[in-house]
Design a protein around this motif. Structure first.
Motif, PDB file in Angstrom:
ATOM      1  N   GLU A 206       0.864  -1.173   0.000  1.00 26.96           N
ATOM      2  CA  GLU A 206       0.000   0.000   0.000  1.00 26.96           C
ATOM      3  C   GLU A 206       0.905   1.228   0.000  1.00 26.96           C
ATOM      4  N   LEU A 207       1.008   1.867  -1.164  1.00 26.54           N
ATOM      5  CA  LEU A 207       1.900   3.003  -1.334  1.00 26.54           C
ATOM      6  C   LEU A 207       1.104   4.296  -1.216  1.00 26.54           C
ATOM      7  N   PRO A 208       1.582   5.261  -0.430  1.00 25.55           N
ATOM      8  CA  PRO A 208       0.849   6.526  -0.279  1.00 25.55           C
ATOM      9  C   PRO A 208       0.646   7.205  -1.628  1.00 25.55           C
TER      10      PRO A 208
ATOM     11  N   PRO B  35       9.503   7.649  -5.634  1.00 22.70           N
ATOM     12  CA  PRO B  35       9.021   9.003  -5.932  1.00 22.70           C
ATOM     13  C   PRO B  35       7.745   9.300  -5.171  1.00 22.70           C
ATOM     14  N   LYS B  36       7.569  10.571  -4.805  1.00 21.52           N
ATOM     15  CA  LYS B  36       6.414  10.953  -3.997  1.00 21.52           C
ATOM     16  C   LYS B  36       5.119  10.867  -4.787  1.00 21.52           C
ATOM     17  N   TYR B  37       5.191  11.114  -6.089  1.00 20.35           N
ATOM     18  CA  TYR B  37       3.968  11.260  -6.863  1.00 20.35           C
ATOM     19  C   TYR B  37       3.738  10.143  -7.878  1.00 20.35           C
ATOM     20  N   ALA B  38       4.362   8.999  -7.678  1.00 21.99           N
ATOM     21  CA  ALA B  38       4.161   7.842  -8.556  1.00 21.99           C
ATOM     22  C   ALA B  38       4.687   6.602  -7.857  1.00 21.99           C
ATOM     23  N   SER B  39       4.252   5.440  -8.320  1.00 18.63           N
ATOM     24  CA  SER B  39       4.771   4.195  -7.743  1.00 18.63           C
ATOM     25  C   SER B  39       6.142   3.853  -8.311  1.00 18.63           C
TER      26      SER B  39
END
Length: 608
Positions: free
Chosen positions: A307-309, A586-590
């Motif tokens: 479960e990735l933010p 990366p913060k904005y992608a898996s």
């Protein structure tokens, strides 16, 4: 802009840079290697690599991904046909978005970028080493051709997205300029960076507007290999890819092959994953995530659940009502339908409490409207007061909250009263309108996964005397019906990014309402919405952008164009443990297909 991952889902494209408004003047006056929204870029000129990659990542192996449906085309840029997943991955773009920065892009095909005064134009100088797969150089003529053909024959999305580009011209041997039809649109320099550059010499002798299974020519890290129409497509890594050694490409594009296997139903697809024929599953069904992963490979660790933010805006997902149909043109009717959907019961009984209610077209972001309009937002809305529902100014919008019983009688009474006010009455248990006809709602779907959610909704509508039905069709028929706007209600998503812009025209603008294949499924033709979209696009600061988005959000929400559904703040993935991944994600992608790699030692330890 539209976010990268949602653009992929919408159009079946390869990873593209996200278009980012450039606020401030740092990007103007001199050529630069990238553009940032606020202040300086994270990565200076000559940086070695992105922080979220492993420069030593090995190359090799295969990533097998499962896809629901079918395909009949390798052209992902038009609305006719069903394009194959991954078909856009063969094309490079002028710039590349950094997945650990919300507002930065770096030159890919472009060696340098220069933004003109007042954002009136943008200049690109192409890298001399940029090549298509046949060895031909990528030229300014190719980029100009790409812009023209996408606007002329491409998906309606491109016409709306690039609407403010007045001229594209060659300005040097490797240089080109995009001139805009007005100044002040701070998003356009970055939107042009998203442009997938197509080979003019390939397409000049072919019909770009028709679907085809001919293997097209690209320039990217992958080329199309084996194609089994409707069943599978394999992308092969290009061994002599021209950009392999660029800093923005180090540690990326690590798989030798990306294979997309197609399945006609979700059950078969899931069984293929459980049996090891598919490597990864992005789980979108909360019930399956909670109860469906108790099989041997999960229990013994061969399959890993992650479960990735998800730090990106959720946008709006909902039941979209087609206002081209006379029965949905009354706002009270649309509101009444929304009162009959019991999200709280669905979340409890069907989703194991995994979701939050979508309460905004910009859910999970600072662009979502909060409280009552005041200050700059109120000033923006005030000139339109007479044309707007009074609640826009007096009441905080919230979707109805039920008692989670599945049939909240209080909400159904409110719906009945609204329908009566709209001229409907119950005759022999049928809700009949002023025209003497029973009100009908037909839900059009191409995915039976939603049946269990729609069927309780239908029962509540039937309690009101509405003849509600569910119609499942195949993917090809569904695509055609959507393109022709031939439906009552569908499930759709309006994805948003960290910096909304021109794509709002295609979502909600009047010009898109009659454009066949556009994403204005609602059919909105509203001068107020058009004016607020312009405020979003031409925002001169981050604060102005947020203000305009909140005003647009408020107006759309109070018109009850959709019955809001839900969103999740995490990305759920189950993966066969055959892969390695960078220490920093990366913060904005898996980063899964972009920065992970095949690990032969891990693969040797598992069977499947």
């Amino acid at each position: 802009m539209i976010s990268r991952r949602h653009l992929l889902a919408a159009l079946g494209l390869a990873p593209l840079a996200g278009a980012i408004p450039v606020f401030g003047a740092r990007a103007q006056g001199a050529p630069v290697h990238g553009l940032a929204m606020h202040g300086d870029l994270k990565y200076p000129a000559g940086f070695p690599r992105f922080d979220y990659v492993d420069a030593a990542a090995p190359k090799g192996g295969e990533l097998r991904q499962g896809v629901f449906g079918t395909f009949d085309s390798l052209n992902p840029f038009i609305y006719i046909g069903d394009p194959a997943a991954g078909a856009g991955a063969i094309y490079d773009t002028l710039t590349l978005h950094a997945d650990d920065e919300p507002f930065s892009e770096y030159g890919l095909l472009a060696a340098s970028i220069l933004v003109g005064p007042d954002h009136g134009f943008v200049d690109y100088v192409l890298r001399p080493e940029a090549r298509f797969h046949d060895g031909a150089p990528v030229t300014p003529e190719d980029a100009i051709f790409s812009m023209e053909i996408l606007r002329e024959k491409g998906h309606p999305f491109y016409g709306a997205y690039y609407a403010n580009i007045a001229k594209a011209e060659k300005t040097g041997e490797r240089a080109l300029r995009f001139t805009f039809d007005k100044t002040g649109n701070r998003e356009l320099p970055l939107i042009t960076g998203q442009l997938p550059v197509l080979p003019r010499h390939y397409w000049q002798t072919r019909d770009f507007g028709r679907p085809s299974l001919d293997v097209p020519l690209g320039s990217g890290a992958y080329r199309i290999g084996a194609v089994d129409p409707g069943r599978s497509l394999t992308l092969e890594r290009v061994p002599d890819y021209w950009a392999a050694d660029l800093n923005i490409c180090r540690g990326r594009n690590n798989f030798d092959r990306l294979r997309f296997e197609y399945f006609r139903d979700e059950t078969t697809l899931f069984e293929a994953f459980k049996g090891g024929a598919v490597d990864v599953r992005h789980e979108r069904v909360a019930r399956i995530w909670a109860t469906g992963y108790d099989f041997p490979a999960v229990r013994d660790g061969r399959v890993v659940k992650l479960e990735l933010p998800d730090h990106t805006p959720a946008g709006m997902q909902g039941f979209v009502l087609n206002t081209r149909r006379a029965k949905f043109q009354d706002r009270r009717v649309r509101q009444a339908l929304g009162l009959a959907f019991d999200f709280e019961w669905s979340n409890k009984a069907l989703f194991f409490g995994a979701y939050s209610r979508a309460d905004s077209y910009f859910s999970n972001s600072e662009m979502a409207a909060t409280g009552l309009p005041e200050g700059a937002e109120l000033a923006l809305l005030e000139p339109f007061r007479a044309a707007l529902p009074p609640e826009v100014f007096t009441t905080v919008y919230r979707p109805p909250v039920s008692d989670a019983s599945g049939q909240d009688r209080a909400l159904l009474r409110q719906a009945r009263d609204l329908l009566a006010a709209a001229g409907y009455k119950v005759v022999d248990r049928k809700l009949v309108g002023p025209d003497g006809l029973q009100l009908t709602v037909d839900f059009l779907m191409d995915d039976v996964t939603f049946n269990r959610i729609i069927e309780p909704f239908i029962k509540n509508l039937q309690l009101l005397g509405i003849a509600a039905t569910l119609r499942n069709v195949d993917a090809a028929q569904y695509t055609t019906l959507l393109a022709d706007f031939d439906f009552d209600a569908v499930v759709a998503t309006y994805p948003q990014s960290l910096s909304p812009g021109n794509e709002q025209r295609e979502f909600f603008g009047s010009a898109a309402a009659d454009a066949k294949g556009s994403r204005n499924l609602i059919g909105i033709k509203d001068k107020v919405v058009d004016a607020l979209i312009d405020k979003v696009i031409f925002a001169e600061s981050r604060d102005a952008l947020v203000t305009a988005c909140r005003a647009l959000d408020r107006v759309l929400s109070w018109q009850f164009y959709v019955v809001p559904q839900w969103y999740s703040g995490v990305t759920r993935m189950a993966v066969w443990d055959r892969f390695g991944r960078p220490a920093t994600l990366p913060k904005y992608a898996s980063g899964f297909s972009d920065t992970w790699w095949f690990d032969p030692e891990k693969a040797a330890k598992i069977k499947g």
